[in-house]
Design a protein around this motif. Structure first.
Motif, PDB file in Angstrom:
ATOM      1  N   ILE A 198      14.809  -9.606 -41.142  1.00  0.00           N
ATOM      2  CA  ILE A 198      15.216  -8.583 -42.127  1.00  0.00           C
ATOM      3  C   ILE A 198      14.146  -8.472 -43.220  1.00  0.00           C
ATOM      4  N   LYS A 199      13.638  -9.621 -43.650  1.00  0.00           N
ATOM      5  CA  LYS A 199      12.624  -9.612 -44.714  1.00  0.00           C
ATOM      6  C   LYS A 199      11.367  -8.851 -44.258  1.00  0.00           C
ATOM      7  N   SER A 200      10.991  -9.118 -43.027  1.00  0.00           N
ATOM      8  CA  SER A 200       9.778  -8.461 -42.528  1.00  0.00           C
ATOM      9  C   SER A 200       9.988  -6.948 -42.393  1.00  0.00           C
ATOM     10  N   ALA A 201      11.184  -6.551 -41.911  1.00  0.00           N
ATOM     11  CA  ALA A 201      11.477  -5.111 -41.776  1.00  0.00           C
ATOM     12  C   ALA A 201      11.480  -4.436 -43.149  1.00  0.00           C
ATOM     13  N   VAL A 202      12.144  -5.079 -44.114  1.00  0.00           N
ATOM     14  CA  VAL A 202      12.251  -4.486 -45.458  1.00  0.00           C
ATOM     15  C   VAL A 202      10.861  -4.333 -46.088  1.00  0.00           C
ATOM     16  N   GLY A 203      10.048  -5.382 -45.957  1.00  0.00           N
ATOM     17  CA  GLY A 203       8.687  -5.340 -46.527  1.00  0.00           C
ATOM     18  C   GLY A 203       7.886  -4.203 -45.906  1.00  0.00           C
ATOM     19  N   ALA A 204       7.997  -4.068 -44.595  1.00  0.00           N
ATOM     20  CA  ALA A 204       7.219  -3.038 -43.895  1.00  0.00           C
ATOM     21  C   ALA A 204       7.698  -1.642 -44.288  1.00  0.00           C
ATOM     22  N   VAL A 215      20.338  -2.604 -40.179  1.00  0.00           N
ATOM     23  CA  VAL A 215      20.288  -1.157 -40.442  1.00  0.00           C
ATOM     24  C   VAL A 215      20.563  -0.890 -41.930  1.00  0.00           C
ATOM     25  N   SER A 216      21.534  -1.615 -42.520  1.00  0.00           N
ATOM     26  CA  SER A 216      21.826  -1.431 -43.955  1.00  0.00           C
ATOM     27  C   SER A 216      20.589  -1.760 -44.782  1.00  0.00           C
ATOM     28  N   ALA A 217      19.943  -2.887 -44.438  1.00  0.00           N
ATOM     29  CA  ALA A 217      18.753  -3.303 -45.200  1.00  0.00           C
ATOM     30  C   ALA A 217      17.642  -2.263 -45.050  1.00  0.00           C
ATOM     31  N   ALA A 218      17.502  -1.707 -43.839  1.00  0.00           N
ATOM     32  CA  ALA A 218      16.444  -0.709 -43.609  1.00  0.00           C
ATOM     33  C   ALA A 218      16.703   0.529 -44.466  1.00  0.00           C
ATOM     34  N   ILE A 219      17.968   0.950 -44.549  1.00  0.00           N
ATOM     35  CA  ILE A 219      18.291   2.147 -45.363  1.00  0.00           C
ATOM     36  C   ILE A 219      18.032   1.851 -46.842  1.00  0.00           C
ATOM     37  N   GLU A 220      18.468   0.666 -47.283  1.00  0.00           N
ATOM     38  CA  GLU A 220      18.228   0.262 -48.683  1.00  0.00           C
ATOM     39  C   GLU A 220      16.732   0.280 -49.002  1.00  0.00           C
ATOM     40  N   ALA A 221      15.919  -0.163 -48.030  1.00  0.00           N
ATOM     41  CA  ALA A 221      14.467  -0.256 -48.265  1.00  0.00           C
ATOM     42  C   ALA A 221      13.778   1.102 -48.249  1.00  0.00           C
ATOM     43  N   GLY A 222      14.484   2.130 -47.764  1.00  0.00           N
ATOM     44  CA  GLY A 222      13.899   3.486 -47.840  1.00  0.00           C
ATOM     45  C   GLY A 222      13.662   4.181 -46.512  1.00  0.00           C
TER      46      GLY A 222
END
Ligand code: KIV
Ligand code: ZN
Length: 525
Positions: A124-130, A160-167
């Protein structure tokens, strides 16, 4: 359909040039990719995934070249979740007015343990950072949790929630290994829509592989459950058994409009020419019974069916051939047809030739019409593809003479002509007519090749149909593919080999170093 989202437009995300090109034997040159990208824009797809720029310098260059043409659709490039990949995608796509960065990371337990060796939180951290980094470079960012269909539902919802939060602006749910089935995929999409906050603020996308043969059905199930982007490829080409076929999913949505209540922006009359273009370029010939674009898709043989068709086409046809870009009649031209009729047919088949190309193709058509009675659409397509290959020279095949005798080597004599009207004539012996002809061509051009594979396909129907030959050869330690067509299969094979020899001579003249592949890592040319 029991439930639809307010928005009824399905975005068509074409990945022929990325996931499709990854399939063994489907690699394309930059020039071929540009032709496909242009055809896709005329087909009016919404997004073209043009490649994976970090895969190789060749992939980077082709994505960049496509973006620079600014054909119209959003141009997208794929990246793993690392800064170098993301920067490369941005550099490659940024010149397109509308561009997208697509980042992915695998999320299933199998991939976490055996491939990535990463814990859930790390992923999740890597997806959010990217995603955050990509959003700093571009407003349009897609995220894919690879192998989503084999990922634990609650963890997938968290990702998916984290990805949406990240933009992320689009979240794509891939069935990477073609494992799920339509009813299960429907449940997965409904689960996500129930458990992920703000999921209606982004575009939910679907991406299916065809390992169990249900890719189109699974995409349609996802669409029924709220997906509004479908990722697909022309002719369904792609890794292993391929991807969801663009022509099938588009025509299912169009033909069953009253069921789905949805539409795409695709100009379906361009489906057939685009399919033929991709199959000619990749050498991946379609089965005659392939849905929508196969040669038999609108052919009726049984007497009862023909009778019904004569009364009313709707008895046995659920789509009109014209709607997919096929002409009603396949038997059209012959030796009495004039240049106008030929040109009209070429346009109807979706080709866009300039005056010079039309004249050259017409001359070839006349030669062919002298040899065979009926010239079918497939013959005309073969002529045009052939002319495209031959046009780039330096050498054109002027004549070929072959002699074979049982229990004796074959003899072949080839005469080639170049742009300065210089002729070269060479004869050679070989174990068979093709070996002899290739040897004569090698002597004439000075290009030695190892013939690895020779595939013959009939361009149309009838005993006098043109043969389309695709050869796989090795030259200067590199793999190449060439195509040629003729009513004579040895001549078709010669044209295919000569096409590669011409490319080799042009490459040598440019001083390109043998062994450096200018295409993607998996590419053969
Ligand atoms: O099949 C797959 O998971 C993919 C992703 C990169 C979207 O192609
Ligand atoms: Zn895929």
């Amino acid at each position: 359909m029991s439930e639809t989202r307010a928005e009824n437009r399905i975005r068509i995300f074409d990945t022929t040039l990325r996931d499709g090109e990854q399939a063994p034997g489907c690699s394309m040159t930059i020039g071929e990719k540009l032709r496909v990208a242009k055809a896709l824009s005329e087909l009016k797809v919404d997004i073209i995934e043009a490649g994976f720029p970090a895969a190789s310098p060749g992939d980077f260059e082709s994505v960049k070249a496509i973006a620079e043409r600014n054909y119209g659709p959003i141009i997208c490039g794929l990246a793993r979740c690392n800064p170098a990949d993301i920067e490369k995608v941005h550099a490659a796509v940024k010149s397109a007015d509308r561009h997208r960065i697509h980042v992915f990371v695998a999320t299933s337990a199998i991939h976490r343990e055996h491939k990535l060796k990463m814990a859930k939180e790390e992923i999740i951290k890597s997806a959010v950072g990217a995603i955050r980094m990509a959003r700093e470079l571009c407003d349009d960012v897609e995220f894919s949790p690879e192998d989503a269909s084999r990922t634990e539902l609650s963890y997938l919802a968290e990702v998916v929630s984290a990805a949406i939060e990240a933009g992320a602006t689009t979240v794509n749910i891939p069935d990477t290994v073609g494992y799920t089935v339509p009813a299960e995929f429907d449940r997965l999409f409904r689960y996500l829509r129930e458990h992920v906050a703000r999921i209606d603020d982004i575009v939910l996308s679907v991406h299916c592989h065809d390992d169990l043969g249900m890719a189109v059905a699974k995409c349609l199930a996802a669409v029924g459950a709220g997906a509004r982007q479908v990722e697909c490829t022309i002719n369904g080409i792609g890794e292993r058994a391929g991807n969801c076929s663009l022509e099938e999913v588009v025509m299912a949505i169009k033909t069953r409009e009253e069921f789905f209540g949805l539409d795409t922006g695709v100009d379906s009359t361009k489906l057939y020419p685009t399919s033929r273009l991709v199959s000619n370029i990749t050498g991946m010939h379609l089965p005659r019974n392939k849905a929508i674009v196969g040669e038999n898709a609108f052919a009726h043989e049984a007497g009862i069916h023909q009778h019904g068709m004569l009364q009313h086409a709707s008895t046995y046809e659920i789509m009109r051939p014209e709607d997919v870009g096929l002409s009603k009649s396949s038997l059209v031209l012959g030796k009495h047809s004039g240049r106008h009729a030929f040109r009209d047919r070429v346009i109807e088949l979706g080709f866009d030739l300039d005056e010079f190309e039309t004249n050259r193709a017409f001359q070839e058509f006349k030669k062919l019409a002298d040899k065979k009675k009926d010239v079918y659409d497939g013959d005309i397509e073969a002529i045009i593809m052939n002319a495209g290959g031959a046009s780039s020279g330096p050498w054109t095949l002027q004549s070929l003479e072959v002699q074979t005798h049982t229990d004796q080597p074959a003899t072949a004599t080839v005469t080639l002509i170049n742009q300065d009207s210089e002729l070269v004539c060479e004869s050679a012996l070989g174990d068979g007519p093709i070996a002899a002809a290739v040897q004569a061509l090698e002597q004439a051009t000075g290009v030695d090749m190892i013939l690895k594979n020779f595939e013959l396909h009939s361009a149309s129907i009838g005993e006098d149909a043109q043969g389309e030959v695709t050869v796989s050869v090795e030259v200067d330690g590199m793999s190449f593919r060439g195509r040629g067509a003729s009513v004579d299969i040895v001549e078709a094979g010669c044209r295919a080999c000569l096409e590669v020899m011409n490319r080799t001579l042009r490459r040598r003249a440019r001083g390109d170093t043998p062994g450096i592949n200018t295409q993607s890592a998996h590419a053969t040319i």
